[in-house]
Enzyme design. Structure first.
Site, PDB file in Angstrom:
ATOM      1  N   HIS A   1      -4.394  16.569  -2.208  1.00 33.82           N
ATOM      2  CA  HIS A   1      -4.759  15.448  -3.080  1.00 33.82           C
ATOM      3  C   HIS A   1      -6.272  15.426  -3.311  1.00 33.82           C
ATOM      4  CE1 HIS A   1      -0.814  13.241  -2.634  1.00 33.82           C
ATOM      5  NE2 HIS A   1      -0.730  14.180  -1.721  1.00 33.82           N
TER       6      HIS A   1
ATOM      7  N   ASP B   1      -4.846   7.380  -6.130  1.00 37.14           N
ATOM      8  CA  ASP B   1      -3.638   8.131  -5.794  1.00 37.14           C
ATOM      9  C   ASP B   1      -2.411   7.222  -5.837  1.00 37.14           C
ATOM     10  OD1 ASP B   1      -3.477  11.011  -4.230  1.00 37.14           O
ATOM     11  OD2 ASP B   1      -1.709   9.723  -3.928  1.00 37.14           O
TER      12      ASP B   1
END
Ligand code: UDP
Length: 482
Positions: A21, A118
């Site tokens: 990520h 996110d």
């Protein structure tokens, strides 16, 4: 774009603390910064060095404390790669929920124009709303997986078959995608609510009520699904990838946030002794596979992989993460394996310079766990893949590779399901590796993969689809600024 006439907009990026990520977020922030946007990445102390090393001077970094101990984790456990049990995963989720307040304080102090957070942080919608700024979701996956998740939730086709191996087709969905229950992520089938399923529900709801989604993909790769997401589901989305393609030189590609377990030059030197398309690369991502999880690599499975590779008679680079097996190599490798494989196979224990390896002309195939970054890197390098998904969106990404793009084969189509991991035998591994490395079928897949790789590069160049969509996004964000 005429950006000179505007005040620079300021985008806050808040990635989940995990390599898969952080890394695309850093690349994304760099892309925004290159278009005159002020970019700030928010992270926690232990993740700061990863970002600092790769970011460059034009990206600001803001640090918030990670409440590891408060959530029952060991001090310093701030990254999904350091989680070694399901209990730790649950505590990690608990800790991330406590980040809401410090993030809010940062927004208060810096007054950015947009928050790209996110999907793991569903509460970020509320935080952004407090400051009247758009919250964009970054979930690091494909349009294909985003759309299939919606279709699965809506139609529940897996509940209408009578066994785990009965094939069903996703209704009202492009491409006649065939699946079985064995090939679904665990969470789609759990009836009892757990911390993880609860979080996933919140994630979906937050995605739907967010301002929109930024997707690390390119239109030409999955146009039917990008259209479906926007037109049928009516969601705002921008495709801006593959974001990693902004790293052009070997130096840019090599460190990628972690030290490699092998000197990059030694690795490239070894590959340099091999013929084009003669080496298969095997890597199952950045996350260790811990022993009480569904993803465990047992000694016997590692043995099957070794035997399958040997039987396939292909050159290989095989990445084995420490977490997969902490015992001495002799315990899980077949007797005399490394000696027999000298010059033929390279086992990397720890971290591999994946992008450098995949981009090398000697590499002709990739056995992958189907993490979205790995798939995009494989596509960009133009290599066919053996799909071996283990969790979450990886199951859907695998279907994109094999059924839609037709640039890969399943390792053992009926046996993906994690609990049956050990039933994947050397014969299946040998067969799948040969299928992507030698013969007519392999050549066809390679040729399709190479075309997609070219399209990926064009997409991020000036005037390409991803380049233009990023411009469109920046213009839209600018229109929100006073
Ligand atoms: N990666 C790497 N070396 C390794 C393992 C992983 O460089 O030994 C990189 C890989 O190139 C990719 C990322 O880590 O960019 C993994 O992300 P992905 O989405 O594929 O899987 P995850 O690790 O998040 O499951």
């Amino acid at each position: 774009m005429g950006s000179e006439s505007h005040q620079p907009i300021h985008v806050f990026f808040f990635p989940l603390m995990g390599h898969g990520h952080l890394r695309p977020t850093i690349d994304m922030a760099k892309l925004f910064a290159a278009r005159g946007v002020k970019a700030t990445i928010v992270t926690t102390p232990r993740n700061m060095p990863l970002i600092y090393k790769t970011c460059g001077i034009n990206i600001d970094i803001q640090i918030i404390k990670f409440p590891a101990v408060e959530a029952g984790l060991p001090e310093g456990c701030e990254n999904i790669e350091s989680l070694t049990s399901l209990e730790m995963v649950q505590n990690f989720i608990k800790a991330t929920k406590m980040l809401q307040q410090p993030l809010q304080q940062l927004l208060q102090d810096h007054q950015p124009s947009c928050l790209v957070a996110d999907d793991f942080f569903p509460w970020a919608n509320d935080v952004a709303a407090k400051f009247g700024i758009p919250r964009l979701v970054f979930n690091g996956t494909s349009f294909f997986s985003l759309t299939i998740c919606h279709a699965m939730r809506r139609y529940e086709p897996h509940k209408k078959v009578s066994s785990d191996s009965e094939v069903f087709v996703i209704p009202n969905f492009p491409g006649e995608i065939k699946l079985t229950r064995k090939q679904l992520p665990n969470f789609t089938q759990q009836e009892v609510e757990t911390d993880i399923t609860k979080l996933l529900k919140e994630v979906t709801e937050a995605e739907l009520s967010s301002y929109g989604v930024v997707v690390n993909s390119f239109y030409e790769l999955e146009s039917d699904y990008a259209d479906f997401y926007r037109k049928v589901l009516g969601r705002k989305a921008w495709h801006i990838g593959p974001v990693s393609l902004r790293n052009k030189g070997a130096e840019d590609k090599a460190p990628r946030g972690k030290e490699s377990s092998i000197d990059e030059h030694d690795c490239l030197k070894w590959l340099g002794t091999k013929k084009p398309n003669s080496v298969v690369y095997i890597c199952f991502g950045s996350i260790a596979n811990f022993s009480d999880s569904e993803n465990c690599f047992s000694d016997s499975l590692l043995m099957e992989i070794a035997m399958g590779l040997e039987a396939s008679e292909q050159h290989f680079i095989w990445v084995v993460k420490n977490g997969e097996n902490e015992k001495e190599k002799e315990d899980w490798l077949p007797k005399g394996f490394e000696k027999r494989m000298e010059g033929k196979g390279l086992i990397l224990r720890g971290w591999a310079p994946q992008v450098l390896i995949l981009d090398h002309e000697a590499v002709g195939g990739f056995v992958t766990h189907c993490g979205w970054n790995s798939i995009l890197e494989g596509v960009s390098a133009g290599v066919p893949m053996v799909t071996w998904p283990m969790r979450a969106d990886q199951f859907y990404n695998a279907k994109l590779v094999t059924q839609v793009l037709k640039i890969g084969v399943d390792v053992a189509a009926q046996q993906w399901k994690r609990m049956e991991g050990d039933t994947i035998k050397r014969e299946a591994i040998d067969k799948a590796v040969r299928q992507i490395m030698v013969g007519e079928e392999a050549e066809e897949m390679r040729s399709r993969a190479k075309k997609l790789g070219e399209m990926a590069k064009r997409a991020v160049e000036d005037g390409g689809s991803s380049y233009s969509d990023l411009n469109a996004l920046i213009e839209e964000l600018r229109s929100h600024c006073p």
